[in-house]
Write a protein that holds these residues in place. Structure first.
Motif, PDB file in Angstrom:
ATOM      1  N   GLN A 286       0.812  -1.211   0.000  1.00 50.95           N
ATOM      2  CA  GLN A 286       0.000   0.000   0.000  1.00 50.95           C
ATOM      3  C   GLN A 286       0.847   1.263   0.000  1.00 50.95           C
ATOM      4  O   GLN A 286       0.533   2.248  -0.681  1.00 50.95           O
ATOM      5  CB  GLN A 286      -0.948  -0.004   1.205  1.00 50.95           C
ATOM      6  CG  GLN A 286      -1.850   1.221   1.321  1.00 50.95           C
ATOM      7  CD  GLN A 286      -2.790   1.405   0.144  1.00 50.95           C
ATOM      8  OE1 GLN A 286      -3.198   0.432  -0.486  1.00 50.95           O
ATOM      9  NE2 GLN A 286      -3.145   2.650  -0.162  1.00 50.95           N
ATOM     10  N   GLU A 290       0.700   4.173  -2.930  1.00 52.32           N
ATOM     11  CA  GLU A 290       0.405   5.588  -2.684  1.00 52.32           C
ATOM     12  C   GLU A 290       1.520   6.475  -3.231  1.00 52.32           C
ATOM     13  O   GLU A 290       1.255   7.541  -3.798  1.00 52.32           O
ATOM     14  CB  GLU A 290       0.221   5.828  -1.185  1.00 52.32           C
ATOM     15  CG  GLU A 290      -1.044   5.202  -0.610  1.00 52.32           C
ATOM     16  CD  GLU A 290      -1.198   5.493   0.877  1.00 52.32           C
ATOM     17  OE1 GLU A 290      -0.516   6.402   1.379  1.00 52.32           O
ATOM     18  OE2 GLU A 290      -2.004   4.800   1.531  1.00 52.32           O
ATOM     19  N   ALA A 293       1.104   6.750  -6.899  1.00 54.80           N
ATOM     20  CA  ALA A 293      -0.021   7.632  -7.221  1.00 54.80           C
ATOM     21  C   ALA A 293       0.376   9.096  -7.108  1.00 54.80           C
ATOM     22  O   ALA A 293       0.104   9.914  -8.002  1.00 54.80           O
ATOM     23  CB  ALA A 293      -1.203   7.326  -6.287  1.00 54.80           C
ATOM     24  N   GLU A 297       0.931  12.137 -10.007  1.00 58.03           N
ATOM     25  CA  GLU A 297       0.280  13.443  -9.870  1.00 58.03           C
ATOM     26  C   GLU A 297       1.306  14.568  -9.952  1.00 58.03           C
ATOM     27  O   GLU A 297       1.071  15.605 -10.605  1.00 58.03           O
ATOM     28  CB  GLU A 297      -0.462  13.503  -8.536  1.00 58.03           C
ATOM     29  CG  GLU A 297      -1.225  14.805  -8.312  1.00 58.03           C
ATOM     30  CD  GLU A 297      -1.920  14.838  -6.960  1.00 58.03           C
ATOM     31  OE1 GLU A 297      -2.750  15.746  -6.747  1.00 58.03           O
ATOM     32  OE2 GLU A 297      -1.628  13.973  -6.106  1.00 58.03           O
ATOM     33  N   TRP A 305      -3.604   4.780 -16.229  1.00 60.71           N
ATOM     34  CA  TRP A 305      -3.030   3.865 -15.238  1.00 60.71           C
ATOM     35  C   TRP A 305      -3.893   2.609 -15.140  1.00 60.71           C
ATOM     36  O   TRP A 305      -5.088   2.689 -14.862  1.00 60.71           O
ATOM     37  CB  TRP A 305      -2.947   4.588 -13.902  1.00 60.71           C
ATOM     38  CG  TRP A 305      -2.260   3.845 -12.792  1.00 60.71           C
ATOM     39  CD1 TRP A 305      -1.592   2.662 -12.857  1.00 60.71           C
ATOM     40  CD2 TRP A 305      -2.168   4.282 -11.421  1.00 60.71           C
ATOM     41  NE1 TRP A 305      -1.080   2.321 -11.631  1.00 60.71           N
ATOM     42  CE2 TRP A 305      -1.419   3.300 -10.730  1.00 60.71           C
ATOM     43  CE3 TRP A 305      -2.635   5.388 -10.727  1.00 60.71           C
ATOM     44  CZ2 TRP A 305      -1.147   3.403  -9.368  1.00 60.71           C
ATOM     45  CZ3 TRP A 305      -2.360   5.486  -9.384  1.00 60.71           C
ATOM     46  CH2 TRP A 305      -1.623   4.509  -8.714  1.00 60.71           C
ATOM     47  N   VAL A 307      -4.810  -0.407 -13.025  1.00 59.38           N
ATOM     48  CA  VAL A 307      -4.751  -0.900 -11.643  1.00 59.38           C
ATOM     49  C   VAL A 307      -5.602  -2.162 -11.575  1.00 59.38           C
ATOM     50  O   VAL A 307      -6.835  -2.090 -11.579  1.00 59.38           O
ATOM     51  CB  VAL A 307      -5.270   0.161 -10.641  1.00 59.38           C
ATOM     52  CG1 VAL A 307      -5.191  -0.391  -9.221  1.00 59.38           C
ATOM     53  CG2 VAL A 307      -4.474   1.447 -10.760  1.00 59.38           C
ATOM     54  N   TYR A 317      -6.367  -1.791  -3.766  1.00 60.11           N
ATOM     55  CA  TYR A 317      -5.563  -0.697  -3.250  1.00 60.11           C
ATOM     56  C   TYR A 317      -6.466   0.473  -2.847  1.00 60.11           C
ATOM     57  O   TYR A 317      -7.567   0.663  -3.376  1.00 60.11           O
ATOM     58  CB  TYR A 317      -4.586  -0.211  -4.321  1.00 60.11           C
ATOM     59  CG  TYR A 317      -3.514  -1.213  -4.694  1.00 60.11           C
ATOM     60  CD1 TYR A 317      -2.605  -1.676  -3.745  1.00 60.11           C
ATOM     61  CD2 TYR A 317      -3.399  -1.672  -6.001  1.00 60.11           C
ATOM     62  CE1 TYR A 317      -1.607  -2.563  -4.093  1.00 60.11           C
ATOM     63  CE2 TYR A 317      -2.400  -2.566  -6.353  1.00 60.11           C
ATOM     64  CZ  TYR A 317      -1.505  -3.016  -5.397  1.00 60.11           C
ATOM     65  OH  TYR A 317      -0.519  -3.899  -5.746  1.00 60.11           O
ATOM     66  N   PHE A 319      -6.542   4.587  -2.738  1.00 61.42           N
ATOM     67  CA  PHE A 319      -5.895   5.808  -3.220  1.00 61.42           C
ATOM     68  C   PHE A 319      -5.747   6.806  -2.084  1.00 61.42           C
ATOM     69  O   PHE A 319      -6.506   6.785  -1.110  1.00 61.42           O
ATOM     70  CB  PHE A 319      -6.727   6.425  -4.348  1.00 61.42           C
ATOM     71  CG  PHE A 319      -6.700   5.626  -5.621  1.00 61.42           C
ATOM     72  CD1 PHE A 319      -5.661   5.762  -6.532  1.00 61.42           C
ATOM     73  CD2 PHE A 319      -7.716   4.721  -5.917  1.00 61.42           C
ATOM     74  CE1 PHE A 319      -5.622   5.023  -7.699  1.00 61.42           C
ATOM     75  CE2 PHE A 319      -7.693   3.975  -7.089  1.00 61.42           C
ATOM     76  CZ  PHE A 319      -6.648   4.128  -7.985  1.00 61.42           C
ATOM     77  N   TYR A 323      -7.659  11.925  -3.819  1.00 65.20           N
ATOM     78  CA  TYR A 323      -6.799  11.772  -4.994  1.00 65.20           C
ATOM     79  C   TYR A 323      -7.598  11.807  -6.291  1.00 65.20           C
ATOM     80  O   TYR A 323      -7.253  12.533  -7.237  1.00 65.20           O
ATOM     81  CB  TYR A 323      -6.024  10.459  -4.887  1.00 65.20           C
ATOM     82  CG  TYR A 323      -5.026  10.230  -6.007  1.00 65.20           C
ATOM     83  CD1 TYR A 323      -3.813  10.910  -6.024  1.00 65.20           C
ATOM     84  CD2 TYR A 323      -5.283   9.333  -7.043  1.00 65.20           C
ATOM     85  CE1 TYR A 323      -2.879  10.704  -7.024  1.00 65.20           C
ATOM     86  CE2 TYR A 323      -4.365   9.123  -8.053  1.00 65.20           C
ATOM     87  CZ  TYR A 323      -3.164   9.805  -8.048  1.00 65.20           C
ATOM     88  OH  TYR A 323      -2.257   9.602  -9.039  1.00 65.20           O
ATOM     89  N   ILE A 324      -8.659  11.019  -6.335  1.00 61.97           N
ATOM     90  CA  ILE A 324      -9.453  10.917  -7.564  1.00 61.97           C
ATOM     91  C   ILE A 324     -10.039  12.276  -7.938  1.00 61.97           C
ATOM     92  O   ILE A 324     -10.070  12.657  -9.117  1.00 61.97           O
ATOM     93  CB  ILE A 324     -10.568   9.866  -7.410  1.00 61.97           C
ATOM     94  CG1 ILE A 324      -9.956   8.484  -7.106  1.00 61.97           C
ATOM     95  CG2 ILE A 324     -11.425   9.807  -8.662  1.00 61.97           C
ATOM     96  CD1 ILE A 324      -9.033   7.960  -8.189  1.00 61.97           C
ATOM     97  N   ILE A 333      -8.113   5.829 -14.997  1.00 57.90           N
ATOM     98  CA  ILE A 333      -7.697   4.626 -14.288  1.00 57.90           C
ATOM     99  C   ILE A 333      -8.628   3.489 -14.686  1.00 57.90           C
ATOM    100  O   ILE A 333      -9.858   3.610 -14.590  1.00 57.90           O
ATOM    101  CB  ILE A 333      -7.715   4.837 -12.762  1.00 57.90           C
ATOM    102  CG1 ILE A 333      -6.723   5.945 -12.380  1.00 57.90           C
ATOM    103  CG2 ILE A 333      -7.388   3.542 -12.017  1.00 57.90           C
ATOM    104  CD1 ILE A 333      -6.780   6.356 -10.923  1.00 57.90           C
TER     105      ILE A 333
END
Length: 457
Positions: A286, A290, A293, A297, A305, A307, A317, A319, A323-324, A333
């Motif tokens: 994890q 992160e 990710a 960004e 991406w 995933v 996972y 995020f 984030y989204i 994604i």
């Protein structure tokens, strides 16, 4: 004379099934009958994912045999799977051939087996059937297999266990890449027991099968790996094996493709998108997920991406917070992508990859530079090709805690897009295209020679 009937059997993993299915498409398009044998586990996933692809035709049938594991067993326990297959599948394959051979007009005339399924040699010998091997990885790995005795004699590896004895890079020939023995496939499977199983069942057995096989065909080209093919002329490059057009889409996926990413790519400027995909096996913890990710960004670039769902102890996972929302329409994604079509898209600037061989030759064939993040097996050798031999990519390095940091990701993206690597990638693309199976040159000639041998029955 009765028609040739080829029994094809891959190692049960997507990176092995896909290129052998592409090879099979070449066989059937030349009038050969093929029975494609997967394990029951792979067969179920494959047929579910490929229901919308008309790829079989009358000359190909897909069948399955059990791998010896229980339905609830974890096929990601690679050592257990390899050992169980070795003990269980030869008998099942013999039974299948006996059943097929009851019809005189359908008798198996040749077995074309994945080179990592070396135990098939014993079946071929017992059933008195010709044997060809198929190498789905970089042939540098098969060259290591063929050179095991030399590595033992030079005391690079232990004769019985394959344990690495010397901390020094080796070069099988002056025209091949330097290789770190610590990254030999059987030496980096995660634990000593699994390493030993792989050495015994995939490599020692594979060496015996490669020496006994009538032919070895490889998903590579002379332009990509000239040193290997010069050192081992028995190996015939017939690649890259790629889907040649949208009406003949790539086959062999174990996940359903999300084609909406192609529509999203259509809306992006040329050479503006980082494509991020790590194949069917790579697992991050994890913390690394992160960091990746946040690194993507921080590049301020758009990215696509892949995933995979359920890749960390059967849990998805998570995020980073918000984030989204932050990345918004600048990123897409998906759980799986039509990779060849993605890499052929003009919006893609570079490919952040685990450097599996299929991904490597797909990126090369589309002139895309790489950000290399190998996970295990042959991927380290492939990274060496990309970064040191072909000079079409850069490597992502881990810090002292074993993490590829967001800063490293941002820095290497900037480095990749501000030098001559793109030009190198485009030049290599042209060289490989000249040898490709659809181009009528070296790989195509080798493929035709092999197909004529198959037709001899």
């Amino acid at each position: 004379m009765k028609n040739a009937h080829i029994l094809v059997i891959p190692y049960p993993a997507q990176g092995h099934v896909m290129p052998l299915m592409e090879a099979t498409r070449c066989f059937t398009s030349n009038g050969l009958k093929v029975t494609f044998v997967n394990t029951e586990f792979i067969h179920k996933r494959l047929t579910h994912a490929c229901l919308d692809i008309d790829c079989l035709g009358d000359l190909m049938q897909m069948v399955s045999v059990p791998d010896g594991m229980e339905p609830c067993d974890d096929r990601n326990e690679h050592g257990k799977l390899a050992e169980t297959m070795f003990q269980f599948m030869p008998t099942k394959l013999e039974e299948l051939i006996i059943d097929i051979n009851k019809n005189d007009d359908e008798k198996i005339t040749c077995i074309a087996a994945d080179c990592y399924m070396g135990w098939v040699l014993r079946v071929a010998q017992k059933m008195d059937v010709r044997l060809a091997l198929f190498c789905p990885s970089s042939t540098a790995v098969l060259a290591v297999t063929m050179s095991l005795k030399k590595l033992m004699d030079d005391e690079i590896i232990n004769k019985k266990s394959g344990v690495i004895l010397k901390d020094q890079k080796v070069q099988l020939s002056t025209s091949m890449p330097l290789m770190d023995p610590a990254n030999f496939v059987w030496a980096c499977m995660g634990d000593p027991i699994t390493n030993q199983i792989f050495f015994d069942y995939l490599f020692l057995e594979g060496k015996e099968a490669a020496e006994a096989a009538d032919h070895i065909i490889c998903n590579s080209s002379m332009e990509l790996e000239p040193g290997v093919f010069t050192l081992f002329p028995k190996m015939l490059p017939i690649g890259p094996l790629l889907a040649t057009n949208k009406s003949a889409r790539q086959i062999g996926h174990l996940w359903n493709e999300d084609s909406t990413c192609l529509t999203w790519l259509d809306q992006q400027p040329a050479c503006s998108v980082i494509y991020v995909a790590f194949g069917s096996i790579t697992i991050f913890d994890q913390l690394q997920f992160e960091e990746l990710a946040l690194g993507l960004e921080d590049t301020k670039m758009s990215f696509l991406w892949v995933v995979r769902p359920g890749t960390s102890d059967n849990l998805d996972y998570v995020f980073p917070p918000d984030y989204i929302d932050r990345i918004g329409s600048h990123a897409k994604i998906v759980s799986w992508a039509p990779q060849q079509e993605v890499l052929n898209h003009p919006s893609v600037a570079c490919f952040m990859s685990h450097c599996g061989w299929n991904s490597t030759i797909e990126g090369v064939s589309n002139g895309v530079p790489f950000l290399c993040w190998p996970y295990f097996a042959d991927q380290f050798v492939n990274k060496t090709y990309i970064c040191d031999i072909w000079k079409t990519g850069v490597g992502l390095n881990k810090d002292e805690t074993g993490i590829v940091t967001r800063g490293e990701i941002k820095s290497k993206v900037e480095q990749l897009l501000n030098n001559t690597l793109k030009e190198n990638a485009l030049n290599l693309k042209e060289k490989v295209a000249d040898s490709c199976v659809r181009g009528g040159n070296s790989s195509n000639k080798n493929l035709n020679t092999f197909i004529e041998w198959l037709k001899e029955g």
